[in-house]
Design an enzyme around this catalytic site. Structure first.
Site, PDB file in Angstrom:
ATOM      1  N   CYS A 185      -1.629 -13.096   5.669  1.00 31.89           N
ATOM      2  CA  CYS A 185      -1.529 -11.665   5.349  1.00 31.89           C
ATOM      3  C   CYS A 185      -2.644 -11.174   4.426  1.00 31.89           C
ATOM      4  O   CYS A 185      -3.790 -11.052   4.840  1.00 31.89           O
ATOM      5  CB  CYS A 185      -0.132 -11.378   4.802  1.00 31.89           C
ATOM      6  SG  CYS A 185       0.344  -9.631   4.956  1.00 31.89           S
TER       7      CYS A 185
ATOM      8  N   LYS B 208      -0.122 -19.750   0.517  1.00 32.06           N
ATOM      9  CA  LYS B 208      -0.950 -18.523   0.456  1.00 32.06           C
ATOM     10  C   LYS B 208      -1.697 -18.448  -0.875  1.00 32.06           C
ATOM     11  O   LYS B 208      -1.083 -18.578  -1.948  1.00 32.06           O
ATOM     12  CB  LYS B 208      -0.030 -17.317   0.628  1.00 32.06           C
ATOM     13  CG  LYS B 208      -0.722 -15.975   0.713  1.00 32.06           C
ATOM     14  CD  LYS B 208       0.341 -14.887   0.921  1.00 32.06           C
ATOM     15  CE  LYS B 208      -0.233 -13.504   1.085  1.00 32.06           C
ATOM     16  NZ  LYS B 208       0.833 -12.478   1.247  1.00 32.06           N
TER      17      LYS B 208
ATOM     18  N   GLU C  72       4.554 -13.990   8.977  1.00 30.18           N
ATOM     19  CA  GLU C  72       4.795 -14.340   7.566  1.00 30.18           C
ATOM     20  C   GLU C  72       6.243 -14.039   7.153  1.00 30.18           C
ATOM     21  O   GLU C  72       6.766 -12.972   7.509  1.00 30.18           O
ATOM     22  CB  GLU C  72       3.859 -13.479   6.691  1.00 30.18           C
ATOM     23  CG  GLU C  72       4.002 -13.687   5.197  1.00 30.18           C
ATOM     24  CD  GLU C  72       3.216 -12.649   4.373  1.00 30.18           C
ATOM     25  OE1 GLU C  72       3.082 -11.483   4.814  1.00 30.18           O
ATOM     26  OE2 GLU C  72       2.764 -13.011   3.279  1.00 30.18           O
TER      27      GLU C  72
HETATM   28  O1  LIG Z   1      -3.193  -6.022   2.078  1.00 33.58           O
HETATM   29  C1  LIG Z   1      -2.303  -5.331   2.550  1.00 33.58           C
HETATM   30  O2  LIG Z   1      -2.496  -4.136   2.788  1.00 33.58           O
HETATM   31  C2  LIG Z   1      -0.973  -5.890   2.878  1.00 33.58           C
HETATM   32  C3  LIG Z   1      -0.781  -7.272   2.374  1.00 33.58           C
HETATM   33  C4  LIG Z   1       0.623  -7.703   2.416  1.00 33.58           C
HETATM   34  O3  LIG Z   1       1.491  -6.956   2.770  1.00 33.58           O
HETATM   35  C5  LIG Z   1       0.978  -9.074   2.069  1.00 33.58           C
HETATM   36  O4  LIG Z   1       0.098  -9.903   1.800  1.00 33.58           O
HETATM   37  O5  LIG Z   1       2.179  -9.393   2.081  1.00 33.58           O
END
Ligand SMILES: O=C(O)CCC(=O)C(=O)O
Length: 255
Positions: free
Chosen positions: A142, A107, A36
């Site tokens: 993510c 996303k 990402e």
């Molecule tokens: O959910 C998490 O602990 C991390 C999510 C994250 O860093 C993101 O989506 O950029």
């Protein structure tokens, strides 16, 4: 999976060229995956707007060339996308072996509660699957990993291999590997979860990219540093797992 590091001392142009070189080196693979926001850095919020690109921007151009030169399907991770109307999205790009941009995924679940991505980026709304000759990919990014209903919807749409580029922080690494395996088991799907190496914006990244089979077994897991994970997937394993242990057929809610 190319677990590239986001090093703040490397320019975005240099990292883009390096990523393209790494993709070209995977000639002979079927599918290559990047993490990402590896251009701007998932936690480098101040660079989202300045580093945002349109879909036909320099990262897409470099990745299209790399996919074509390597002859691979390429999930090029995500970019900070500048929509022509103005808003930003965290958008994943998938290229065919001929270098065509075949799918984008914005996303859906933005991270940060009332800060960072949650306020700087707009949310996507569309489920995205990508039929490849060997398997159908289901796309997520993510923080999406925490929302099982997204993955169930992707499976209902035909996904067999769930691909999750991330910039997951090391602080919650246990969640990352646990949830990646859970998503594989509950959806009887392969999971390819590609994280980021290094530290940027003061946030040490988890790394630990992980490939999980439809039975929940870890096929390969990276360490913290830059690393390339290569795994063999057997698309027939998804069908066999779903037939031999048909739990997906026993769903009562949400069908
Ligand atoms: O959910 C998490 O602990 C991390 C999510 C994250 O860093 C993101 O989506 O950029």
């Amino acid at each position: 999976m190319i677990q590239i590091g986001v090093d703040p001392d490397e320019t975005v142009a240099a990292r883009r060229a390096r990523a393209a070189r790494l993709v070209r080196e995977q000639h002979g693979s079927d599918l290559v995956v990047l993490p990402e926001l590896w251009t701007v850095g998932a936690f480098a919020y101040e660079s989202f707007a300045s580093g945002a690109e349109p879909l036909e921007g320099p990262t897409a151009e470099a990745m299209a060339d790399a996919a074509r030169d390597a002859g691979v399907w390429l999930h090029a991770g995500s970019i900070a996308e500048r929509d022509p109307q103005g808003p930003l999205f965290n958008t994943s790009l998938v290229f065919s072996p001929s270098g065509a941009l075949v799918r984008t995924y914005r996303k859906i679940h933005r991270f940060g509660f009332d800060q960072g991505e949650a306020v700087l980026m707009s949310a996507g709304t569309d489920l995205v699957t990508v039929p490849l000759p060997q398997t159908t990919l289901g796309l997520a990014t993510c923080y999406d990993l925490r929302f099982p209903e997204l993955f169930r919807a992707l499976v209902d749409a035909g996904a067999q291999t769930l691909v999750i580029p991330a910039g997951w922080p090391d602080k919650r690494r246990e969640h990352w590997t646990l949830l990646a395996r859970a998503r594989a088991v509950e959806n009887q799907s392969y999971v390819l979860a590609c994280g980021t190496a290094g530290t940027h914006a003061g946030v040490r990244q988890a790394g630990h990219s992980i490939a999980v089979d439809p039975w929940g077994e870890t096929l390969a897991e990276a360490g913290h540093d830059e690393e390339i994970l290569t795994v063999d997937l057997d698309p027939a394993r998804v069908t066999a797992t779903r037939e031999d242990f048909p739990a997906l057929k026993d769903r009562v809610l949400g069908r």
